[in-house]
Design a protein around this motif. Structure first.
Motif, PDB file in Angstrom:
ATOM      1  N   LEU A 136       1.015  -0.898   0.098  1.00  0.00           N
ATOM      2  CA  LEU A 136      -0.227   0.373  -0.254  1.00  0.00           C
ATOM      3  C   LEU A 136       1.353   1.001  -0.087  1.00  0.00           C
ATOM      4  O   LEU A 136       0.130   2.420   0.022  1.00  0.00           O
ATOM      5  CB  LEU A 136      -0.711   0.132   1.269  1.00  0.00           C
ATOM      6  CG  LEU A 136      -1.520  -1.148   1.233  1.00  0.00           C
ATOM      7  CD1 LEU A 136      -2.740  -1.211   2.324  1.00  0.00           C
ATOM      8  CD2 LEU A 136      -2.863  -1.113   0.083  1.00  0.00           C
ATOM      9  N   GLY A 137       1.811   1.436   0.171  1.00  0.00           N
ATOM     10  CA  GLY A 137       3.318   2.703   0.394  1.00  0.00           C
ATOM     11  C   GLY A 137       3.501   2.564   1.236  1.00  0.00           C
ATOM     12  O   GLY A 137       4.020   1.954   2.234  1.00  0.00           O
ATOM     13  N   ARG A 138       4.651   3.380   1.340  1.00  0.00           N
ATOM     14  CA  ARG A 138       5.646   3.521   1.827  1.00  0.00           C
ATOM     15  C   ARG A 138       5.198   4.058   3.434  1.00  0.00           C
ATOM     16  O   ARG A 138       4.002   4.572   3.564  1.00  0.00           O
ATOM     17  CB  ARG A 138       6.625   4.527   1.863  1.00  0.00           C
ATOM     18  CG  ARG A 138       7.076   3.794   0.665  1.00  0.00           C
ATOM     19  CD  ARG A 138       8.938   2.930   1.005  1.00  0.00           C
ATOM     20  NE  ARG A 138       9.593   3.542   1.915  1.00  0.00           N
ATOM     21  CZ  ARG A 138      10.716   2.763   1.764  1.00  0.00           C
ATOM     22  NH1 ARG A 138      10.919   1.790   1.021  1.00  0.00           N
ATOM     23  NH2 ARG A 138      11.865   3.279   3.270  1.00  0.00           N
ATOM     24  N   ILE A 161       9.598   8.834  -0.722  1.00  0.00           N
ATOM     25  CA  ILE A 161       8.414   8.595  -1.525  1.00  0.00           C
ATOM     26  C   ILE A 161       9.085   8.242  -3.062  1.00  0.00           C
ATOM     27  O   ILE A 161      10.112   8.392  -3.365  1.00  0.00           O
ATOM     28  CB  ILE A 161       8.154   9.813  -1.965  1.00  0.00           C
ATOM     29  CG1 ILE A 161       9.081  11.638  -2.407  1.00  0.00           C
ATOM     30  CG2 ILE A 161       7.363  10.721  -0.436  1.00  0.00           C
ATOM     31  CD1 ILE A 161       8.235  12.619  -2.430  1.00  0.00           C
ATOM     32  N   ASN A 162       8.138   8.121  -3.675  1.00  0.00           N
ATOM     33  CA  ASN A 162       8.407   6.953  -4.814  1.00  0.00           C
ATOM     34  C   ASN A 162       7.770   8.076  -6.297  1.00  0.00           C
ATOM     35  O   ASN A 162       6.767   8.678  -6.671  1.00  0.00           O
ATOM     36  CB  ASN A 162       7.788   5.699  -5.521  1.00  0.00           C
ATOM     37  CG  ASN A 162       8.680   4.216  -5.303  1.00  0.00           C
ATOM     38  OD1 ASN A 162       9.489   5.111  -5.955  1.00  0.00           O
ATOM     39  ND2 ASN A 162       8.789   4.338  -4.140  1.00  0.00           N
ATOM     40  N   ARG A 217      13.150   7.216  -6.199  1.00  0.00           N
ATOM     41  CA  ARG A 217      12.893   6.913  -4.849  1.00  0.00           C
ATOM     42  C   ARG A 217      14.008   8.442  -4.185  1.00  0.00           C
ATOM     43  O   ARG A 217      15.142   8.616  -4.689  1.00  0.00           O
ATOM     44  CB  ARG A 217      13.779   5.335  -4.414  1.00  0.00           C
ATOM     45  CG  ARG A 217      13.499   5.365  -2.640  1.00  0.00           C
ATOM     46  CD  ARG A 217      13.826   4.410  -2.131  1.00  0.00           C
ATOM     47  NE  ARG A 217      14.490   4.232  -0.877  1.00  0.00           N
ATOM     48  CZ  ARG A 217      15.085   3.187  -0.667  1.00  0.00           C
ATOM     49  NH1 ARG A 217      15.404   1.536  -1.033  1.00  0.00           N
ATOM     50  NH2 ARG A 217      15.388   2.927   1.050  1.00  0.00           N
ATOM     51  N   LEU A 218      12.737   8.715  -3.626  1.00  0.00           N
ATOM     52  CA  LEU A 218      13.523   9.975  -2.938  1.00  0.00           C
ATOM     53  C   LEU A 218      13.117  10.274  -1.642  1.00  0.00           C
ATOM     54  O   LEU A 218      12.251   9.826  -1.027  1.00  0.00           O
ATOM     55  CB  LEU A 218      12.702  11.632  -3.373  1.00  0.00           C
ATOM     56  CG  LEU A 218      12.820  11.391  -5.647  1.00  0.00           C
ATOM     57  CD1 LEU A 218      12.119  12.242  -6.362  1.00  0.00           C
ATOM     58  CD2 LEU A 218      14.919  11.963  -6.161  1.00  0.00           C
ATOM     59  N   GLY A 275       4.744  13.696   0.249  1.00  0.00           N
ATOM     60  CA  GLY A 275       3.936  13.005  -1.211  1.00  0.00           C
ATOM     61  C   GLY A 275       2.796  12.859  -1.309  1.00  0.00           C
ATOM     62  O   GLY A 275       2.797  11.992  -0.542  1.00  0.00           O
ATOM     63  N   VAL A 276       2.061  13.094  -2.758  1.00  0.00           N
ATOM     64  CA  VAL A 276       0.805  13.332  -2.887  1.00  0.00           C
ATOM     65  C   VAL A 276       0.889  12.645  -4.344  1.00  0.00           C
ATOM     66  O   VAL A 276       1.605  12.807  -4.776  1.00  0.00           O
ATOM     67  CB  VAL A 276       0.294  14.751  -2.563  1.00  0.00           C
ATOM     68  CG1 VAL A 276       0.219  15.322  -1.934  1.00  0.00           C
ATOM     69  CG2 VAL A 276       0.950  15.883  -3.762  1.00  0.00           C
TER      70      VAL A 276
END
Ligand code: COA
Ligand code: AMP
Length: 630
Positions: free
Chosen positions: A493-495, A500-501, A506-507, A529-530
């Motif tokens: 589902l995400g980090r 963020i990706n 990857r940042l 990150g949106v």
């Protein structure tokens, strides 16, 4: 029981058994007698008493087996109009000479070489030449700014840096050499030499005494033989974003990596000698290291190195042209690349102009694969579209559909099932495994399989433990949240941290916050990150201005956007920052980033009971919901 179930179960019950058998596919100078060293747990080492050379496995062994005329590398560069093929024998000759050139500059076993190059053959040659010498390469992605390169130079302390005069983006030349010079001004460590590939599109000045030109240096060099190294010696360092501004130096060892790459190429990707693999990732990322450079060559296949984009070089049919022209069997890219193609060629007119019937599968990774992109690609190509989930740290898929072993049913939205050696568990905050269908922190029970990062550079076990092993005893924390369904399929589902990706890159939002906070007019800031329909996620900044600072919000925003671009790089895609009166915090002063992100994504998160002032959050809602569209 199917082939996958059988291998997976055995890999957990008897890791030494399956990886010991997998190791037989590698040519060792000294074959492993011990498979897994677990006496320093939670730090593990694979093949602790073995010796090999990764470059010899990637090149010499195929030539020695009579496959010297087989194609090893296909360089396809629509931005320069060049297509060049290297046989295994030709690539070996080039690499052996480059190794000789680097050795002549003092590079030996264990020394570091930074590679700051665009997608040109010299990048692959340098990586393999380092491997040949037992030197440790560290590739830095070209989309990073000089300050990011400088941080990596100071951490890796390279003897030599290999770079180029320029890179070529669709709309502009990227002047690599001035960025290298600027980075070396900022860095405290000075390499003995820089070796520069002069490209005809834009030549550069060389610094006398320090810089040497690649072509004459390599042409004059004597070929050098492969140096045996310990299986546990580092092959490369690859820096990746963590939660702080300081990148993590992921270490890849030689032995575990060679075994994992060889196993995964055959069993996950179904690629072997004579096949053509194309991982359309920049070599600055983990996918480029594993599946553009090392795994296809270890497997004796041909690999495609593509200097171009999915769109704009010249159009959205470019990927399909490459697939058709080079007989690509398996294509690996990021979902963003497919979204870019879909946007410009939704009805597949450009796709229809190319014969892609040889393509057997499309692998996608680097970010979440949204169901719309999955369906479009499946329908358009008519081949299995395989979502696979992994990280720079692991170097190869944690979860995938292993089509070379057994093709399992595909479920949209899931990267399928854990690969052998990865004992994936979803845990609640207390470290208890949650039932199927319940969300939690995705963790992997130790030990991790071969090929995964054994530590952080430079042998920083403490930071490794603090980053990955300290949250739950006996588990590696992936940093991703998700759940497993009743069939054992994972959903990511995400980090759960500040990583963020953005377009598969990857940042760290923490690194961007550090840049914003350094502006003299900024009192406080947050970067979240949106969700973005094209890039997956994009960063958004929120800043509070220092009282008395004389700057308009528009000017400040423009300065901050420019600052992130110059300090972190264009790849950050940092385009929107809003000046706000205050940031929402908990009573203990923690900024509520997750709540802000959820509001920006159009969700309706609950208001945390620990919030200091609900009015601050309410005042932000309209700002967060407004998009610049940039
Ligand atoms: N050198 C210098 N600059 C680079 C660069 C490089 N190697 N790669 C990207 N940049 C720059 C771009 O030119 C762009 O600059 P701009 O702001 O001046 O336009 C900026 O960084 C952002 O790049 P990107 O996020 O890549 O956006 P894009 O619009 O240029 O390209 C895609 C979009 C889809 C083509 C691209 O993001 C892509 O291929 N993504 C897949 C990433 C991937 O393969 N990840 C690895 C996991 S598989
Ligand atoms: P990187 O180290 O650059 O490969 O980024 C790793 C991170 O990218 C993971 O921790 C995930 O957050 C994300 N990621 C990679 N592949 C996938 C995938 N298939 N699905 C969802 N997220 C992914």
């Amino acid at each position: 029981m199917g082939a996958y179930d059988d291998v997976y179960r055995r890999s957990l019950a008897d890791p030494a058994g399956i990886w010991g058998a997998a190791a037989e596919a590698v040519d060792w100078v000294r074959a492993p007698r011990r498979i897994l060293a677990d006496d320093a747990a939670p730090m593990y080492r694979w093949f602790p008493d073995a010796e090999l050379n990764t470059c010899a496995n990637a090149l010499d062994r195929h030539v020695a087996a009579g496959r010297g005329d087989a194609i090893a590398l296909i360089y396809d560069s629509p931005v320069t109009g060049v297509v060049r093929r290297f046989t295994y024998a030709e690539l070996l000759d080039e690499v052996a000479r480059a190794a000789g050139a680097l050795a002549g500059l003092g590079v030996g076993r264990g020394d570091r070489v930074i590679v700051y190059l665009p997608m040109i053959p010299e990048a692959v040659v340098t990586m393999l030449a380092c491997a040949r010498l037992g030197a440790v390469h560290s590739v830095v992605f070209g989309g990073f700014a000089p300050a990011e390169l400088a941080t990596r130079v100071d951490d890796a302390r390279p003897t030599v840096i290999v770079s180029a005069s320029c890179g070529i983006e669709p709309t502009r030349l990227v002047s690599y050499k001035p960025m290298l010079d600027a980075a070396l001004e900022l860095a405290t460590h000075a390499p003995a030499h820089c070796v520069i590939v002069q490209r005809e599109q834009q030549r550069c000045e060389l610094v006398a005494g320090r810089d040497l030109e690649w072509a004459p240096l390599v042409a004059a060099a004597r070929p050098t033989a492969a140096v045996p190294v310990a299986a546990t010696d580092p092959l490369y360092i690859l820096y990746t974003s963590g939660t702080t501004g300081r990148p993590k130096g992921i270490v890849r060892d030689n032995g575990g990596h060679a075994v994992a790459m060889t196993w995964s190429m055959r069993h996950i990707f179904d690629i072997g000698p004579g096949d053509v693999m194309w991982a359309a990732s920049d070599i600055g990322w983990a996918v480029g290291h594993s599946y553009t450079v090392y795994a296809p060559l270890l497997a004796g296949a041909a690999t495609v190195l593509y200097e171009g984009k999915p769109v704009g070089t010249p159009d959205a049919g470019a990927f399909w042209r490459v697939v058709a022209e080079h007989g690509v069997d398996v294509l690996f890219t990021a979902p963003t690349a497919i979204r870019a193609i879909k946007k410009e060629d939704p009805g597949c007119e450009l796709l229809a102009m190319h014969d892609t019937s040889g393509l057997r599968a499309l692998f996608l990774a680097g970010e979440r694969l949204d169901p719309a992109t999955f369906s479009w690609a499946s329908d358009a190509l008519g081949v299995p579209v395989i979502d696979n989930w992994w990280q720079t740290e692991t170097g190869w898929p944690i979860c995938a559909n292993p089509i070379g072993l057994e093709r399992l049913p595909v479920k949209a939205g899931s990267p399928s099932v854990p690969m052998p050696g990865y004992d994936v568990r979803v845990l609640d905050p207390a470290g208890v495994e949650v039932p199927a269908g319940t969300e939690g922190a995705i963790c992997i029970r130790l030990p991790l399989p071969p090929g995964t990062s054994p530590t952080l550079w430079p042998d920083d076990d403490e930071r490794y433990v603090a980053s990955y092993l300290s949250a739950f005893d006996g588990y590696y924390l992936t940093g991703d949240g998700g759940y497993v369904d009743a069939d054992g399929y994972l959903y990511v589902l995400g980090r759960t941290d500040d990583v963020i990706n953005v377009a598969g890159h990857r940042l760290s939002t923490g690194a961007m916050e550090a840049v914003l906070a350094a502006h003299p007019a900024v009192a406080e800031c947050a970067v979240v990150g949106v969700a973005d329909s094209f890039k997956g996620q994009v960063p958004r900044g929120l800043v509070v201005v220092k009282s008395g600072a004389e700057i308009t919000p528009a000017v400040l925003a423009a300065e901050l956007v420019a600052l992130v671009r110059s300090e972190i790089g264009p790849v950050a895609a940092f385009k929107q920052v809003d000046v706000v009166a205050a940031l929402p915090k908990t009573r203990s002063g923690k900024i509520l980033r997750r709540t802000m992100r959820e509001i920006a994504d159009g969700r309706a998160p609950g208001v945390p009971s620990t919030i200091e002032d609900v009015a601050v959050l309410d005042a932000l809602r309209p700002v967060l919901r407004a998009r610049d569209g940039g």
